[in-house]
Design a protein around this motif. Structure first.
Motif, PDB file in Angstrom:
ATOM      1  N   TRP A   1       0.826  -1.203   0.000  1.00 35.22           N
ATOM      2  CA  TRP A   1       0.000   0.000   0.000  1.00 35.22           C
ATOM      3  C   TRP A   1       0.868   1.264   0.000  1.00 35.22           C
ATOM      4  O   TRP A   1       1.993   1.260   0.485  1.00 35.22           O
ATOM      5  N   THR A   2       0.319   2.342  -0.507  1.00 35.66           N
ATOM      6  CA  THR A   2       1.028   3.616  -0.621  1.00 35.66           C
ATOM      7  C   THR A   2       1.523   4.091   0.746  1.00 35.66           C
ATOM      8  O   THR A   2       0.748   4.172   1.706  1.00 35.66           O
ATOM      9  N   THR A   3       2.813   4.390   0.838  1.00 34.62           N
ATOM     10  CA  THR A   3       3.358   4.952   2.076  1.00 34.62           C
ATOM     11  C   THR A   3       3.127   6.466   2.047  1.00 34.62           C
ATOM     12  O   THR A   3       3.473   7.142   1.077  1.00 34.62           O
ATOM     13  N   GLY A   4       2.525   6.965   3.163  1.00 37.35           N
ATOM     14  CA  GLY A   4       2.165   8.381   3.170  1.00 37.35           C
ATOM     15  C   GLY A   4       1.182   8.656   2.044  1.00 37.35           C
ATOM     16  O   GLY A   4       0.292   7.872   1.752  1.00 37.35           O
ATOM     17  N   GLY A   5       1.372   9.806   1.371  1.00 33.65           N
ATOM     18  CA  GLY A   5       0.637  10.103   0.156  1.00 33.65           C
ATOM     19  C   GLY A   5      -0.825  10.449   0.357  1.00 33.65           C
ATOM     20  O   GLY A   5      -1.295  10.751   1.456  1.00 33.65           O
ATOM     21  N   THR A   6      -1.557  10.397  -0.757  1.00 33.72           N
ATOM     22  CA  THR A   6      -2.966  10.775  -0.809  1.00 33.72           C
ATOM     23  C   THR A   6      -3.744   9.728  -1.594  1.00 33.72           C
ATOM     24  O   THR A   6      -3.160   8.782  -2.148  1.00 33.72           O
ATOM     25  N   LYS A   7      -5.053   9.918  -1.664  1.00 36.94           N
ATOM     26  CA  LYS A   7      -5.867   9.005  -2.463  1.00 36.94           C
ATOM     27  C   LYS A   7      -5.419   9.023  -3.920  1.00 36.94           C
ATOM     28  O   LYS A   7      -5.366   7.972  -4.572  1.00 36.94           O
TER      29      LYS A   7
ATOM     30  N   LEU B   1     -11.592  -0.301  -3.326  1.00 31.25           N
ATOM     31  CA  LEU B   1     -11.162   0.137  -2.001  1.00 31.25           C
ATOM     32  C   LEU B   1      -9.710   0.563  -2.095  1.00 31.25           C
ATOM     33  O   LEU B   1      -8.827  -0.269  -2.360  1.00 31.25           O
ATOM     34  N   TYR B   2      -9.450   1.864  -1.904  1.00 29.14           N
ATOM     35  CA  TYR B   2      -8.092   2.415  -1.953  1.00 29.14           C
ATOM     36  C   TYR B   2      -7.562   2.598  -0.540  1.00 29.14           C
ATOM     37  O   TYR B   2      -8.300   2.955   0.378  1.00 29.14           O
ATOM     38  N   GLY B   3      -6.259   2.337  -0.367  1.00 27.22           N
ATOM     39  CA  GLY B   3      -5.620   2.558   0.922  1.00 27.22           C
ATOM     40  C   GLY B   3      -4.320   3.317   0.760  1.00 27.22           C
ATOM     41  O   GLY B   3      -3.599   3.129  -0.220  1.00 27.22           O
ATOM     42  N   TRP B   4      -4.039   4.197   1.714  1.00 30.59           N
ATOM     43  CA  TRP B   4      -2.783   4.952   1.687  1.00 30.59           C
ATOM     44  C   TRP B   4      -2.431   5.351   3.123  1.00 30.59           C
ATOM     45  O   TRP B   4      -3.162   5.044   4.066  1.00 30.59           O
ATOM     46  N   GLY B   5      -1.295   6.001   3.283  1.00 33.91           N
ATOM     47  CA  GLY B   5      -0.869   6.392   4.617  1.00 33.91           C
ATOM     48  C   GLY B   5      -0.155   5.294   5.370  1.00 33.91           C
ATOM     49  O   GLY B   5      -0.096   5.316   6.609  1.00 33.91           O
ATOM     50  N   SER B   6       0.411   4.305   4.659  1.00 30.93           N
ATOM     51  CA  SER B   6       1.174   3.247   5.315  1.00 30.93           C
ATOM     52  C   SER B   6       2.490   3.797   5.856  1.00 30.93           C
ATOM     53  O   SER B   6       3.070   4.733   5.297  1.00 30.93           O
ATOM     54  N   LEU B   7       2.973   3.185   6.928  1.00 30.98           N
ATOM     55  CA  LEU B   7       4.301   3.520   7.431  1.00 30.98           C
ATOM     56  C   LEU B   7       5.376   2.793   6.644  1.00 30.98           C
ATOM     57  O   LEU B   7       6.470   3.323   6.415  1.00 30.98           O
ATOM     58  N   LEU B   8       5.058   1.561   6.211  1.00 34.52           N
ATOM     59  CA  LEU B   8       5.988   0.735   5.430  1.00 34.52           C
ATOM     60  C   LEU B   8       5.217   0.060   4.304  1.00 34.52           C
ATOM     61  O   LEU B   8       4.029  -0.269   4.467  1.00 34.52           O
ATOM     62  N   SER B   9       5.876  -0.192   3.190  1.00 36.89           N
ATOM     63  CA  SER B   9       5.202  -0.881   2.087  1.00 36.89           C
ATOM     64  C   SER B   9       4.857  -2.324   2.458  1.00 36.89           C
ATOM     65  O   SER B   9       3.998  -2.948   1.837  1.00 36.89           O
ATOM     66  N   SER B  10       5.516  -2.856   3.473  1.00 32.00           N
ATOM     67  CA  SER B  10       5.222  -4.211   3.939  1.00 32.00           C
ATOM     68  C   SER B  10       4.027  -4.240   4.892  1.00 32.00           C
ATOM     69  O   SER B  10       3.577  -5.316   5.301  1.00 32.00           O
TER      70      SER B  10
END
Length: 228
Positions: free
Chosen positions: A70-76, A160-169
C-alpha cells in the motif's frame, strides 16, 4: 480480533435496511488467496466478479484476504496512480435497486491508516461512497453503508483504496463477520430487484379505447347538431 463499530448512523441505516428485508446481491468470504477470490454468494441473475487486488498490491501470509504494498504516506490520488486497491462487483441479468453494503477490515500497525471506497455502476464513472480517515489496527466493522441513491443497477464495480502506510510491507485485510444463512462474509452488498414498469392489463386498455371512441362519438354529434 476486536472490532469497533464506526458510526451509529451506519448502524441505524443497517437496521432500516434489514427492516425492509433487502436481498443479497453479492457477498465475499475472506480467506488466504494469492489469486482473485470468487464471490461466495450471489443473488438471482447475478454473476459476481472476483475480489481482486490492483496491480500495486501483492498477497501476504495469513488466513484472510490480506494484501501489502500500500502507498506509504501520500494521498488518495497517489493510491489511484499506484494501483493500490481491492476491487469487487457484479453483473446482473435483472436490474437491482441498491440498499446498502457492509464490510469488516483491519490492518497491521504499519499498514494503510486511511482508506476510501469508490463505486461505479452501469459503466459510469467512480464516485466515493465511504471513507475511513483513521483505520484502526484493532479492526473495523461497518454495517449498512447507504447505497439507496443507486437504482436500476445491472453492473457495479467497487474499489477500495488505501494509503498512509508507514511501510510498504504493512498489510490490510478484509475479515469475515457478517452472517448470511449460516456463512460468515467479509463484504456483503444488498438490494432489491427493481420493479418493472407497470403494464396496463388488457381489460384496462380496452376500457381506455372504448372511452376514447365514446368521447369522439359525442364530439361528432355535437358538431353535427351545431351545423344544423
Amino acid at each position: 480480533m476486536p472490532h469497533r463499530v464506526l458510526s451509529a448512523v451506519f448502524a441505524v441505516a443497517w437496521l432500516t435496511a434489514n427492516a425492509a428485508q433487502a436481498d443479497l446481491i453479492v457477498a465475499y468470504e475472506s480467506e488466504y488467496s494469492f489469486t482473485p477470490l470468487p464471490a461466495g454468494a450471489a443473488g438471482a441473475g447475478v454473476t459476481g466478479a472476483p475480489l481482486a487486488r490492483g496491480p500495486g498490491l501483492t498477497e501476504t501470509s495469513g488466513s484472510t484476504f490480506r494484501s501489502e504494498g500500500w502507498t506509504t504516506g501520500g494521498t488518495k490520488a497517489d493510491a489511484i496512480a499506484a494501483g493500490d486497491f481491492l476491487t469487487w462487483g457484479f453483473a446482473s441479468a435483472v436490474p437491482y435497486d441498491f440498499t446498502d453494503f457492509s464490510i469488516q477490515y483491519g490492518r497491521s500497525f504499519a499498514g494503510p491508516g486511511v482508506m476510501a471506497i469508490d463505486l461505479a455502476v452501469n459503466g459510469g464513472s467512480f464516485t466515493q461512497v465511504f471513507s475511513d480517515p483513521a483505520v484502526s489496527p484493532d479492526g473495523e466493522t461497518v454495517s449498512g453503508i447507504d447505497l439507496s441513491a443507486y437504482q436500476d443497477v445491472t453492473s457495479a464495480t467497487f474499489r477500495l483504496y488505501g494509503w498512509g502506510s508507514l511501510l510498504s510491507s504493512g498489510w490490510f485485510e478484509v475479515t469475515n463477520g457478517f452472517d448470511v444463512e449460516g456463512t460468515s462474509y467479509a463484504i456483503v452488498v444488498n438490494g432489491n430487484a427493481a420493479e418493472p414498469a407497470a403494464v396496463p392489463e388488457p381489460g384496462s386498455v380496452l376500457l381506455l379505447v372504448l372511452s376514447g371512441l365514446a368521447g369522439a362519438g359525442g364530439l361528432l354529434r355535437r358538431r353535427g347538431a351545431a351545423g344544423n
